[in-house]
Write a protein that holds these residues in place. Structure first.
Motif, mmCIF file in Angstrom:
data_model
loop_
_atom_site.group_PDB
_atom_site.id
_atom_site.type_symbol
_atom_site.label_atom_id
_atom_site.label_comp_id
_atom_site.label_asym_id
_atom_site.label_seq_id
_atom_site.Cartn_x
_atom_site.Cartn_y
_atom_site.Cartn_z
ATOM 1 N N TYR A 94 -5.142 40.098 41.730
ATOM 2 C CA TYR A 94 -4.492 41.286 42.291
ATOM 3 C C TYR A 94 -3.038 41.406 41.864
ATOM 4 N N LEU A 95 -2.336 40.291 41.717
ATOM 5 C CA LEU A 95 -0.947 40.340 41.271
ATOM 6 C C LEU A 95 -0.836 40.827 39.830
ATOM 7 N N ILE A 96 -1.838 40.537 39.026
ATOM 8 C CA ILE A 96 -1.859 41.019 37.643
ATOM 9 C C ILE A 96 -2.377 42.453 37.581
ATOM 10 N N PHE A 97 -3.440 42.720 38.321
ATOM 11 C CA PHE A 97 -4.101 44.016 38.237
ATOM 12 C C PHE A 97 -3.227 45.154 38.746
ATOM 13 N N MET A 98 -2.551 44.917 39.880
ATOM 14 C CA MET A 98 -1.800 45.993 40.531
ATOM 15 C C MET A 98 -0.753 46.642 39.623
ATOM 16 N N PRO A 99 0.167 45.879 39.037
ATOM 17 C CA PRO A 99 1.164 46.551 38.188
ATOM 18 C C PRO A 99 0.569 47.108 36.893
ATOM 19 N N LEU A 100 -0.420 46.414 36.335
ATOM 20 C CA LEU A 100 -1.022 46.906 35.097
ATOM 21 C C LEU A 100 -1.773 48.213 35.304
ATOM 22 N N SER A 101 -2.330 48.397 36.504
ATOM 23 C CA SER A 101 -3.078 49.630 36.763
ATOM 24 C C SER A 101 -2.166 50.853 36.841
ATOM 25 N N GLU A 102 -0.880 50.643 36.991
ATOM 26 C CA GLU A 102 0.082 51.750 37.040
ATOM 27 C C GLU A 102 0.558 52.162 35.643
ATOM 28 N N THR A 103 0.212 51.388 34.634
ATOM 29 C CA THR A 103 0.653 51.646 33.265
ATOM 30 C C THR A 103 -0.290 52.651 32.604
ATOM 31 N N PRO A 104 0.231 53.785 32.150
ATOM 32 C CA PRO A 104 -0.636 54.794 31.529
ATOM 33 C C PRO A 104 -0.965 54.445 30.077
ATOM 34 N N SER A 105 -2.041 53.711 29.885
ATOM 35 C CA SER A 105 -2.442 53.303 28.547
ATOM 36 C C SER A 105 -3.966 53.224 28.497
ATOM 37 N N LEU A 106 -4.567 53.938 27.571
ATOM 38 C CA LEU A 106 -6.021 53.929 27.450
ATOM 39 C C LEU A 106 -6.559 52.544 27.097
ATOM 40 N N PRO A 107 -5.988 51.828 26.095
ATOM 41 C CA PRO A 107 -6.500 50.484 25.806
ATOM 42 C C PRO A 107 -6.352 49.533 27.012
ATOM 43 N N LEU A 108 -5.236 49.645 27.720
ATOM 44 C CA LEU A 108 -5.030 48.809 28.899
ATOM 45 C C LEU A 108 -6.038 49.171 29.990
ATOM 46 N N SER A 109 -6.309 50.450 30.154
ATOM 47 C CA SER A 109 -7.299 50.890 31.143
ATOM 48 C C SER A 109 -8.673 50.323 30.822
ATOM 49 N N ARG A 110 -9.005 50.301 29.558
ATOM 50 C CA ARG A 110 -10.296 49.713 29.154
ATOM 51 C C ARG A 110 -10.332 48.222 29.474
ATOM 52 N N GLY A 111 -9.226 47.551 29.228
ATOM 53 C CA GLY A 111 -9.137 46.130 29.562
ATOM 54 C C GLY A 111 -9.255 45.884 31.056
ATOM 55 N N LEU A 112 -8.663 46.763 31.848
ATOM 56 C CA LEU A 112 -8.748 46.633 33.299
ATOM 57 C C LEU A 112 -10.170 46.862 33.796
ATOM 58 N N ILE A 113 -10.880 47.778 33.153
ATOM 59 C CA ILE A 113 -12.288 47.984 33.514
ATOM 60 C C ILE A 113 -13.084 46.722 33.224
ATOM 61 N N LEU A 114 -12.820 46.102 32.093
ATOM 62 C CA LEU A 114 -13.485 44.841 31.756
ATOM 63 C C LEU A 114 -13.142 43.762 32.781
ATOM 64 N N LEU A 115 -11.883 43.711 33.193
ATOM 65 C CA LEU A 115 -11.447 42.753 34.216
ATOM 66 C C LEU A 115 -12.168 43.007 35.537
ATOM 67 N N CYS A 116 -12.349 44.269 35.904
ATOM 68 C CA CYS A 116 -13.085 44.611 37.120
ATOM 69 C C CYS A 116 -14.553 44.196 37.020
ATOM 70 N N VAL A 117 -15.145 44.394 35.867
ATOM 71 C CA VAL A 117 -16.535 43.986 35.664
ATOM 72 C C VAL A 117 -16.652 42.475 35.837
ATOM 73 N N LEU A 118 -15.740 41.717 35.249
ATOM 74 C CA LEU A 118 -15.737 40.258 35.397
ATOM 75 C C LEU A 118 -15.561 39.856 36.862
ATOM 76 N N ALA A 119 -14.648 40.514 37.567
ATOM 77 C CA ALA A 119 -14.417 40.208 38.978
ATOM 78 C C ALA A 119 -15.663 40.496 39.814
ATOM 79 N N ASN A 120 -16.349 41.574 39.492
ATOM 80 C CA ASN A 120 -17.563 41.890 40.240
ATOM 81 C C ASN A 120 -18.703 40.933 39.916
ATOM 82 N N ILE A 121 -18.763 40.436 38.694
ATOM 83 C CA ILE A 121 -19.739 39.395 38.355
ATOM 84 C C ILE A 121 -19.451 38.147 39.191
ATOM 85 N N CYS A 122 -18.178 37.808 39.330
ATOM 86 C CA CYS A 122 -17.795 36.678 40.189
ATOM 87 C C CYS A 122 -18.234 36.910 41.628
ATOM 88 N N SER A 123 -18.082 38.139 42.124
ATOM 89 C CA SER A 123 -18.506 38.469 43.491
ATOM 90 C C SER A 123 -20.011 38.297 43.664
#
Length: 147
Positions: A94-123
């Motif tokens: 969450y400390l990494i995700f929160m500030p990065l999610s505020e950054t307007p960048s398409l490649p970063l957004s794609r990376g964050l989606i991948l990070l969310c997918v990984l987090a949900n696999i962990c769940s």
């Protein structure tokens, strides 16, 4: 309302919603860490999330799956720095995700989606462990990873 303004409004809504959910996830992760460390120091400690024998956070946190997802100990060793309580990974996420999610960048957004997918696999993995191996249900475990 023009389509540009609608898009800006939608983006702002998503940013606010993401921030709220990240703060909630961070709070749950910090609480999970508090419960685990308190239980390690005081065996008689009972957490708010210990509702019954089969609805117990401390049982889940104290299990071999409560650190490093039950995997890192076998890969890097019990004393390795990566073999941390799962809640530490939640806090970092969450400390990494929160500030990065505020950054307007398409490649970063794609990376964050991948990070969310990984987090949900962990769940899903932790939910499986809780239900079919530990026969337990932990409200905190089920929520701290999902955004």
């Amino acid at each position: 309302m023009s389509s540009i303004n609608k898009i800006r409004t939608d983006i702002k809504f998503l940013q606010v919603a993401t921030a709220i959910l990240c703060v909630a996830g961070l709070g749950l992760s910090v609480y999970a860490y508090h419960v685990e460390t308190k239980k390690e120091k005081d065996d008689s400690y009972t957490a708010m999330c210990d509702i019954s024998e089969h609805m117990s956070c401390t049982a889940a946190f104290s299990s071999k799956y409560g650190k490093g997802f039950g995997l890192f100990e076998h890969i890097v060793g019990k004393e390795h720095i990566l073999n941390q309580p799962n809640s530490v990974f939640g806090v970092l996420f969450y400390l990494i995700f929160m500030p990065l999610s505020e950054t307007p960048s398409l490649p970063l957004s794609r990376g964050l989606i991948l990070l969310c997918v990984l987090a949900n696999i962990c769940s899903v993995y932790l939910a499986y462990i809780l239900m079919f191996i530990l026969y337990d249900f932990c409200v905190v475990y089920q929520r701290f990873w999902n955004i």
